[in-house]
Design an enzyme around this catalytic site. Structure first.
Site, PDB file in Angstrom:
ATOM      1  N   ILE A   1      22.943  -5.651  84.091  1.00  0.00           N
ATOM      2  CA  ILE A   1      22.442  -6.679  83.119  1.00  0.00           C
ATOM      3  C   ILE A   1      23.255  -7.858  83.167  1.00  0.00           C
ATOM      4  O   ILE A   1      22.821  -8.974  83.517  1.00  0.00           O
ATOM      5  CB  ILE A   1      22.311  -6.063  81.765  1.00  0.00           C
TER       6      ILE A   1
ATOM      7  N   VAL B   1      22.696  -9.795  86.569  1.00  0.00           N
ATOM      8  CA  VAL B   1      21.417 -10.455  86.370  1.00  0.00           C
ATOM      9  C   VAL B   1      21.598 -11.646  85.806  1.00  0.00           C
ATOM     10  O   VAL B   1      21.152 -12.819  86.095  1.00  0.00           O
ATOM     11  CB  VAL B   1      20.181  -9.622  86.052  1.00  0.00           C
ATOM     12  N   GLU B   2      22.043 -11.670  84.505  1.00  0.00           N
ATOM     13  CA  GLU B   2      22.201 -12.797  83.666  1.00  0.00           C
ATOM     14  C   GLU B   2      23.226 -13.953  83.908  1.00  0.00           C
ATOM     15  O   GLU B   2      22.718 -14.929  84.026  1.00  0.00           O
ATOM     16  CB  GLU B   2      22.641 -12.083  82.363  1.00  0.00           C
ATOM     17  N   THR B   3      24.240 -13.422  84.470  1.00  0.00           N
ATOM     18  CA  THR B   3      25.355 -14.656  84.849  1.00  0.00           C
ATOM     19  C   THR B   3      26.319 -14.477  86.157  1.00  0.00           C
ATOM     20  O   THR B   3      27.246 -14.808  86.272  1.00  0.00           O
ATOM     21  CB  THR B   3      26.273 -14.680  83.526  1.00  0.00           C
TER      22      THR B   3
ATOM     23  N   TYR C   1      11.847  -8.548  85.289  1.00  0.00           N
ATOM     24  CA  TYR C   1      13.325  -8.436  85.067  1.00  0.00           C
ATOM     25  C   TYR C   1      13.976  -7.132  84.702  1.00  0.00           C
ATOM     26  O   TYR C   1      14.725  -6.707  85.249  1.00  0.00           O
ATOM     27  CB  TYR C   1      13.714  -9.160  83.515  1.00  0.00           C
TER      28      TYR C   1
END
Length: 345
Positions: free
Chosen positions: A122, A125-127, A312
């Protein structure tokens, strides 16, 4: 946090296709003045101080451009979407992140039951493990959307309120906090309301810092998933082979699992899933190619609470599996992340 963006990006801004330099300054906007006085009455803010902060920012043209969906939206394509997040760079950096923060990730799994690889994926994927947390002033971004994006004004005004409360609680200068164009903050990209509800002080310094503390970010991701119903040691998704076109009712069913596996098997779906389980049918479409089908369990649904998109959630799952396999093998750069559940997809 990005988990709200999929819904937001479905909303257009055609009614506000005007240059932001024609919009009034925030402090000339009666709605902003009313907002400041409302926060003073309900939360004890000083309205004059709030208005002074609003006087130091302007409606941001770029924010309004980014929140608007493209004029000619592309068809959904798993083939295009997947490589953005499942690639050598993110896998190798995910392994490094796991190795560097092993103790914290183990502690988060122990407290919340969420596997290390899911937390790592997570954040990846996010940052990309904290490398790209956003360069927009959060106060300016949220104020722009709260007062110049009418179809989502209520949501963004609530998040603006939550952000100001968050800044006060954590002794932050609201003008100094940076994040995404939609106001998501820090290593895990939580929206302010999510940070206040689910953020955790995991490093013990008496404050929740999702921008500067990797420990807080790891603990908060795990707590978010746990609070949304993560089931420890339970599956996330398995491949499914269909004999032909799926029943439209299966595709139209809620992303929350509601389809009995046994019933699907009796209608020809081939899968290794427990016949007693309840699942959702995930269709990973790519124009011009055969659709890839998976069965998603409750934990797959929980990942979609972070970002309400099956693409996602599948990216998080497959990146997590690739990172875990790389960690287990101890060989860097050995695959491209295609191997999932023992099969090459």
């Amino acid at each position: 946090m990005k988990l709200f963006l999929a819904a937001l990006l479905c909303v257009g801004l055609s009614a506000h296709a005007v240059a932001t330099d024609t919009l009034p300054a925030f402090t000339d906007n009666p709605a902003v003045i009313d907002f400041a006085h409302d926060l003073e009455q309900r939360h004890g803010f000083n309205s004059a101080e709030l208005l002074d902060q609003f006087a130091q920012i302007r409606p941001n043209r770029r924010v309004l451009q980014l929140i608007e969906p493209p004029a000619s939206p592309q068809q959904r394509s798993w083939e295009r979407y997947r490589p953005r997040f499942i690639n050598e760079r993110r896998i190798d950096n995910g392994v490094r992140f796991w190795q560097e923060h092993l103790t914290t990730l183990v502690r988060a799994r122990t407290f919340y039951g969420v596997p290390e690889e899911i937390i790592v994926a997570i954040i990846g994927v996010e940052t990309e493990y904290g490398r790209n947390t956003g360069g927009f002033g959060v106060l300016e971004a949220l104020a722009t959307l709260a007062f110049h994006y009418p179809r989502r004004a209520e949501f963004f005004r609530t998040e603006l309120e939550q952000f100001l409360l968050l800044a006060r609680e954590n002794h932050l200068d609201p003008l100094a906090v940076k994040g995404s164009f939609a106001g998501a903050i820090g290593i895990p990209q939580f929206m302010p309301g999510s940070q206040r509800r689910f953020g955790i002080d995991f490093d013990g310094d008496q404050r929740v810092d999702l921008s500067g503390s990797v420990e807080d970010a790891i603990g908060s991701v795990a707590r978010f998933l746990e609070q949304h119903g993560w089931q420890p040691s339970q599956p996330i998704a398995v491949p499914a082979n269909l004999p032909g076109q799926p029943d439209p009712a299966w595709i139209e069913a809620s992303i929350r699992p509601s389809l009995p596996v046994g019933q699907l098997q009796r209608q020809g779906i081939v899968t290794a899933a427990d016949p007693q389980a309840v699942v959702t049918l995930v269709d990973l479409v790519s124009p011009g190619k055969a659709t890839e089908y998976w069965l998603g369990f409750e934990n797959f649904y929980v990942i979609t609470r972070y970002n309400r998109s099956s693409f996602y959630a599948m990216s998080v799952f497959q990146l997590a599996e690739a990172i875990r396999q790389r960690m287990t093998s101890g060989v860097a750069g050995s695959n491209d992340g295609q191997a999932v559940n023992g099969s090459t997809r």
